[in-house]
Every structure is written in structure tokens, then in C-alpha cells.
Design an enzyme around this catalytic site. Structure first.
Site, PDB file in Angstrom:
ATOM      1  N   GLU A  51       0.810  -1.226   0.000  1.00  0.00           N
ATOM      2  CA  GLU A  51       0.000   0.000   0.000  1.00  0.00           C
ATOM      3  C   GLU A  51       0.840   1.272   0.000  1.00  0.00           C
ATOM      4  OE1 GLU A  51      -0.590  -2.605   1.974  1.00  0.00           O
ATOM      5  OE2 GLU A  51      -2.702  -3.163   1.851  1.00  0.00           O
ATOM      6  N   GLN A 114      -8.585  -6.306  11.753  1.00  0.00           N
ATOM      7  CA  GLN A 114      -8.097  -5.277  10.830  1.00  0.00           C
ATOM      8  C   GLN A 114      -8.715  -3.902  11.115  1.00  0.00           C
ATOM      9  OE1 GLN A 114      -8.200  -6.824   6.742  1.00  0.00           O
ATOM     10  NE2 GLN A 114      -6.125  -7.587   7.049  1.00  0.00           N
ATOM     11  N   LYS A 163     -17.452  -0.494   6.299  1.00  0.00           N
ATOM     12  CA  LYS A 163     -17.962  -1.455   5.321  1.00  0.00           C
ATOM     13  C   LYS A 163     -19.482  -1.388   5.199  1.00  0.00           C
ATOM     14  CE  LYS A 163     -16.998  -6.152   3.752  1.00  0.00           C
ATOM     15  NZ  LYS A 163     -16.432  -7.473   4.112  1.00  0.00           N
TER      16      LYS A 163
END
Lengths: 581, 171
Positions: A51, A114, A163
Site C-alpha cells: 500500500e 483489521q 464497510k
């Protein structure tokens, strides 16, 4: 109105904003967005291998095209890996929008899998950031994020999207022009201040235009205005590391880069000037050297779009908050309307000619060893007609490239200036190549820096990007070793590049062409081979191992205390100097 | 080598901000990240729709650093405006303290008398304790707390400084 998912709103908003490329890496918390990208098919996604590289690639894209770079990463490690590139973009004022996935709203704060506090972590390394909790607000926030990233002093903006917000539905309409309620950067300068700086330039006997990355950020028109301003005033021009290319290096009015590894003539001119006009530059410590000895007899004008850059370290006589291009346009117009004659700066130029005669960038060459400076000059000779885009890593090779590769145009020089991020150059080259498919893009690297994002060799292979890596391999973290020689009696603590890979074989393993250059008589042919190959090439150029980068102003020293050659180097420094960065 | 420090002056700032999540962390974090000092910080919503907050910050810095603090605050996206009340003109500063004192006999009577002198109000009482509410400038409250220490001080809660300019105009 029909509703769509947050993920679809995001993709549609990005399309509405003209986004063509996104650099990213998928993961659990961004799966809905990846699916929306897949279904839409309207935005090209570049899959990086780490990333951090996505952020540098976005920076390379942004710096070389002037358009904002866009990054998409997952929550937790995806976001934390992006932090270095976000900070890099903040330090170098690069427009970038980073979209991070986040755990569902209900799980925030529970140490979920995460989960990381992305808005907390990026609060002080971004220009602004958002945690989006309502899909109905997502579209407007994305538009606002691009507005803030690109307007005023550019910078990175982070949008963290849980999400569930990506999955939940809401209506989206493309907003009109943004009138932000609090963020209104001042672009046009105060007219009286512009008149004053014109008067000062007309009256100055020893003026210097000290130019920086703000001119490049303002757009190519600003570079044209600078050329016009320089022509009208006859003033010498020096550039910061970030400003290289805003003024043609081939111009007789260009003094080269200033600062720690700048030219003797640029630093002496700054020291002896009676007027310094800083345009889009920020008096960085690498530029000023010892502050109480910096340009001691000059009046100082500072044109900057960010008010907080003015009077931060150096006291300014005339502050001008404005976009560099607009301010120079106004200066040129007022200068012409008053029909100022070109000032007589002959005496000033004759003094500059004496400093130039020192030939501070000359270097000795013995035997068949390749001096790193020679390698850069050979690369310039072979490529400059093609106006290549040059990226770098960080260290000696970066400074040699800045000193010896002449840039004629803006947006051709991409380097990590403020943060000094090793591992910047390869991903930045990938981003630049995507934004400029027909350009020659070369990452001038060191053998230590290149290993920090070496995994990106695969990205270039995957997307058939013909980027070139030119490694100046001296088998040392050369700048660290140089400082150890200057400051710590040559005790080389951990600065030897041990266990180096065979870069030729490594490149070949990733599907690249590998070339090794070992002696001076192989240099031109090796570069020609690199340029002749229609695909990515990694060149391992073995250079003189112990060469150091000069001229140099040691930390804590004045512009007049430049070390010009290696034999002037002392072995140690006092604690005051050791404590400086 | 020894670390040097610079002479600092005390300033009271009024910062008008969008009342968005994280705004306090953004402001406080700016101060820590750039090494500025915060002596006191108060924040509260000031509009009916709760969209805007006023943050009062007492800081101390040398004049060039003070200029930087103003510019750095001003460039934060959610900041509407920043005013240095100390520079802008005359202003009023107030702080409220709740002071708990325990004691019986002479000490209890003395605490009560001192509180009257300082125009403290009793907001809670038991047979062996008081909670006084006192309002005023920082010095007055410092002095009151110092006196209470001699007559049975238990604990103190202070709001930090709020401030506003004198006269009819907003600062």
C-alpha cells in the site's frame, strides 16, 4: 430518486470527478468498493504490491500530470501502510485522495479484525480527513475531499468508509461547484503588495528569485510567468529541490539549486543579495542553513498560498498570500504597465560570474571508475532531447541527479523532498508512466533505497509499463556514510549495503531486462541498451564507492561555509552540530 | 550541550470551528505536534443547531511562534476564524471552579467566611463539608484554592478559561 449502495455512489462520484486511475490493494473492508469498480469498469485500477507504493504511485501520477492521485486501500494494515505516502504528500504539497476501508460502524472501537483508528492516525499527516458514517453524505464528502486536496496548497485528504456504509443505500446527485463554508484559500494577491514588490524589484541592485514547488503546483502557466518575470527584471533565478524544472536549467539566468547541496553561485547569491523574492518556496532548513546567517543583508518578499509558511522560520519584510502563478502574472502586468526599464544588474552578474568560475559541480575522474556524477550526466546526454520524467529515491544519488540532470520543464522531476522517503522513486515512476504513457520515465535510484519498494517491479510488469530504473550502486547508504565521515570520524555504523541481490537477475526474475554497467567505457553503451529496449529495464550501474556529494553546507553552517571538495572535510563536529538534522 | 528554551507571553485565543467529530483532537493534536503549549482549553457549542463550537485556548509562546499558532489554526479546514483576544483589545476572562472542603469547628467557619469574601456560593453542604462555586479570573481562583488548602481542601474541579472581547462587536 433511486438509491444505490455507498460503494456505487463512491465509484460514480469518482467518475464524475474525472478520475481515470486508482492505485490500490484489495482487502476485507473494501470488498464492496472493489466489486463496484469491477461492475462499473469505468476506472482503471492499478494493483500495487504494497500500500505504501500505491500512495507514491498516486504522487508520481499527480506530480507529473497536475491531476489528483487516488488511492484505495483496506482498513487496518492497508491504511497504516499508506501513512508514509500520505505524510510524503503532505510535506511536498501533492494533491491526493486516499480512500480507506473501515470495519462496520457497529464494530468501530471494539478492536475488531483489521481495525485501526485511521482518522486518528492520519489526522496530522493529512490536509484533512473524514470518517463517513452515512451513505447519503458520501457523495458530497468525496467531492469536498477532491476540492480540498486540489485547492489552495494541495495535499492529501483521507476518506475512511466503514464497510456497512459501503453496502447501505442512499441517493446520489452530482453536486454543483463547491462553495466551502470555511475553506476559502486566498488565490489573488493584494494589489498594493504586488505594486510594492514590483517597486522593490525595479530598485534592487542584487535581486534573486528564489523559486520552489509552489510554482509547479500552480501549473505550467506559472513557469511561463516566471520566465517572463525573469526576462523583464534580469534577476538571477535559483530553485529549491522541489522547484527544479519551473525555470529552464539551460537559461543563463539560472543559478542551479540552492541549499545544502546547492551550487556555490546560488548560495553565494542568496548570501549577498539585497532583495530575495521567494515564490512558492518555504525556507526549509535544507535551504537556509544556519538561520542567523541566512541572506543577512536582503529585504525578503515571500509569495505563498499558505499563510502559515510565511514568517515560519525567516522574518519576511513583505508577505504576499497568493497563488504563485497569479501573483507573478500580476507582477508582470504591473511591471509592463509602468514601462519599467530592465534594471542594470551588470555588476551583480559579474560577481555571479566569479562564483560560477569556481565550477563547484566539477569532479575528478580517475581510471575506468564511473563517477556517479558522470553517470547522471551521461544519462542526461542520452535522454534530454526526449524530455524524460525523472524520479528518484532518497540519498546521494538524489542530490547528484538534482545537481547534474538539467530540467527544462515543470512536472518532469519527481522526488521526495520534505519527508525524504526512501522507496519513493519506483512507485512514483509507475504512477508517472501511467499518467504519461508515451513519456520516457526513469527512476534514478541507489542500491539501498530501491530495495525499500522493490516488490513494485511486478506492478510494472503486470501493466506493461516501460519504466527504467538506473541504480547508482556504490554499495553504501551513501548519504549516511557521508555524514558519518563528516561527523563521526568515519565510524560506518550500519551504512554498508551488505548482502545485495544481483539486480540484473532480480529484474529478470520479474520479467524485466537487466543490464550491468561496471566501467566508464561501458556507460554510454549500457544507457543506449536501456533506451533501446521497449519494456521495463533495471540498470545496475557500479559507481565509485567512496565518492561523496559536494558541494555541501554542513548542518548548522552558513551559506558562505560551503564544503566544495572532499579534501576540505573534517572528521568530527561539536554536539550543537550533531544535534541538527 | 543543553536544550535552550525561549521567552514566552501568555495569549488567550478564541477559535470558532465547525462542530464535527474529531475537531478537538485536531486542535489539541496541532498543539502537541508542533510543540506549542496549552495552559487551558475549553470547548462548547454556541449555536442553536449545534453546528458551531467556540474553543478558548490559553497558550504561551514567543511572538513569532504566536503568529505561527494563529496561522496553523487558521488553515485547519473546519476552522471558521481565529482571534487572539490578548492582541485584539480588551477582553473579559472567567473561570469557574468547584472547590470541596471538609472540616468541622473553626476551620469550617473560616472556610465559610473566606468563601463569602470571594463571593463563592455553597452548592453542596454536609455537616462536615462544603462544595463552593467560585467564578473569576485565574488569579482569583488560584488564590481561593490556596486559602482553602489551609482549611481542609479535598479536591478542585476547574473549567478552564472562557473569554470574550469587551464592547459591542464580536472579536
Amino acid at each position: 430518486m433511486t438509491e444505490q449502495s455507498g460503494a456505487d455512489i463512491l465509484v460514480e462520484a469518482l467518475c464524475d470527478l474525472g478520475v481515470e486511475v486508482v492505485f490500490g490493494y484489495p482487502g476485507g473492508a473494501v470488498l464492496p468498493i472493489y466489486d463496484a469498480l469491477f461492475r462499473s469498469g469505468r476506472i482503471k485500477h492499478i494493483l500495487v504490491r504494497h500500500e505504501q507504493a500505491a500512495t507514491h504511485a498516486a504522487e508520481g501520477y499527480a506530480r507529473s500530470t497536475g491531476k489528483p492521485g487516488v488511492v484505495l486501500v483496506t482498513s487496518g494494515p492497508g491504511a497504516t501502510n499508506a501513512v508514509t505516502g500520505i505524510t510524503d504528500a503532505l510535506m511536498d504539497s501533492i494533491p491526493m485522495v486516499v480512500i480507506t476501508g473501515q470495519v462496520p460502524t457497529a464494530l468501530i472501537g471494539t478492536d475488531a479484525f483489521q481495525e485501526a483508528d485511521t482518522v486518528g492516525i492520519t489526522r496530522h499527516c493529512s490536509k484533512h480527513n473524514y470518517l463517513v458514517k452515512d451513505p447519503a453524505k458520501l457523495g458530497a464528502i468525496i467531492h469536498e475531499a477532491f476540492h480540498i486536496a486540489t485547492k489552495g496548497r494541495p495535499g492529501p485528504v483521507v476518506v475512511d468508509i466503514p464497510k456497512d456504509v459501503q453496502v447501505a443505500t442512499a441517493a446520489y446527485t452530482k453536486p454543483g461547484a463547491i462553495q466551502h463554508k470555511t475553506y476559502r484559500p486566498q488565490v489573488k494577491a493584494d494589489r498594493a503588495a504586488i505594486e510594492q514588490v514590483v517597486d522593490m524589484l525595479a530598485a534592487a541592485e542584487r535581486p534573486v528569485l528564489y523559486t520552489g514547488g509552489g510554482i509547479i503546483n500552480s501549473g505550467p502557466a506559472a513557469s511561463q510567468m516566471l520566465a517572463e518575470l525573469a526576462r523583464l527584471t534580469g534577476a538571477p533565478v535559483t530553485s529549491t529541490l522541489m522547484g527544479l524544472g519551473c525555470f529552464p536549467a539551460s537559461s543563463p539566468q539560472f543559478l542551479g539549486m540552492l541549499g545544502m547541496h546547492g551550487t556555490y553561485e546560488a548560495n553565494m547569491a542568496m548570501n549577498q543579495a539585497d532583495l530575495v523574492v521567494a515564490i512558492g518556496a518555504r525556507f526549509d532548513d535544507r535551504v537556509t542553513g544556519r538561520l542567523d546567517a541566512f541572506s543577512p543583508n536582503s529585504r525578503k518578499v515571500h509569495i505563498d498560498i499558505d499563510r502559515s509558511s510565511i514568517n515560519k522560520t525567516v522574518r519576511i519584510d513583505l508577505p504576499i498570500v497568493a497563488d504563485a502563478g497569479h501573483a507573478m502574472e500580476d507582477m508582470v502586468r504591473i511591471w509592463k504597465s509602468r514601462q519599467h526599464p530592465k534594471p542594470d544588474t551588470r555588476e551583480w552578474w559579474s560577481r555571479i560570474a566569479e562564483w560560477r568560475a569556481v565550477a563547484c559541480l566539477s569532479f575528478p575522474e580517475v581510471g575506468n571508475d564511473i563517477m556517479p556524477q558522470r553517470a547522471i550526466r551521461a544519462l542526461w546526454e542520452a535522454t534530454h532531447a526526449r524530455q524524460p520524467i525523472i524520479t528518484t529515491e532518497v540519498g546521494q544519488h538524489q542530490m547528484w541527479a538534482a545537481q547534474h540532470f538539467g530540467f527544462e520543464l515543470p512536472n518532469k522531476w519527481l522526488t521526495s523532498g520534505g519527508l525524504g522517503t526512501m522507496g519513493y522513486g519506483l512507485p512514483a515512476a509507475i504512477g508517472a508512466q501511467l499518467g504519461n504513457p508515451n513519456a520516457l520515465v526513469i527512476d534514478i535510484a541507489g542500491e539501498a533505497s530501491i530495495q525499500m519498494n522493490i516488490q513494485e517491479l511486478a506492478t510494472a510488469t503486470q501493466y506493461r509499463l516501460p519504466v527504467k530504473i538506473f541504480i547508482l550502486n556504490n554499495q553504501y547508504m551513501g548519504m549516511v556514510r557521508q555524514w558519518q565521515e563528516l561527523t563521526y570520524s568515519s565510524r560506518y555504523a550500519e551504512s554498508y549495503s551488505e548482502s545485495l541481490p544481483d539486480f540484473v537477475k532480480l529484474g529478470e526474475a520479474y520479467g524485466w531486462k537487466g543490464i550491468r554497467i561496471e566501467t566508464r567505457d561501458q556507460l554510454d553503451a549500457g544507457i543506449a541498451d536501456m533506451l533501446a529496449y521497449d519494456g521495463p529495464v533495471i540498470v545496475d550501474c557500479m559507481v565509485s564507492q567512496l565518492t561523496n556529494c559536494f558541494p555541501m553546507i554542513p548542518s548548522g553552517a552558513a551559506h558562505t561555509d560551503m564544503i566544495l571538495q572532499a579534501n576540505e572535510v573534517s572528521g568530527t563536529m561539536d554536539d550543537e552540530a550533531k544535534a541538527l538534522v | 550541550m543543553h536544550i535552550k528554551t525561549e521567552a514566552a507571553e501568555r495569549h488567550t485565543l478564541a477559535v470558532i470551528v465547525d462542530n464535527e467529530p474529531g475537531i478537538l483532537a485536531r486542535i489539541a493534536g496541532l498543539f502537541t505536534a508542533r510543540g506549542y503549549n496549552i495552559e487551558s482549553l475549553t470547548v462548547s457549542e454556541i449555536t442553536e443547531d449545534k453546528a458551531v463550537s467556540r474553543i478558548t485556548i490559553v497558550t504561551s509562546a514567543s511572538p513569532p511562534v504566536m503568529e505561527q499558532i494563529m496561522a496553523q489554526l487558521d488553515r485547519l479546514v473546519p476552522v471558521h476564524r481565529v482571534t487572539d483576544l490578548t492582541v485584539a483589545g480588551e477582553h473579559v476572562e472567567r473561570e469557574l471552579a468547584l472547590v470541596k472542603v471538609a472540616g468541622i469547628g473553626d476551620k469550617r467557619i473560616e472556610a465559610m467566611r473566606l468563601a463569602e469574601v470571594y463571593r463563592g456560593r455553597v452548592v453542596d453542604a454536609t455537616t462536615s463539608s462544603f462544595v463552593f462555586e467560585v467564578t473569576g479570573g485565574r488569579d482569583k481562583i488560584d488564590k481561593f484554592v490556596e486559602l482553602m488548602a489551609e482549611v481542609g481542601l479535598v479536591e478542585v474541579a476547574r473549567t478552564g478559561i472562557v473569554a470574550i472581547s469587551r464592547g459591542r462587536e464580536a472579536a
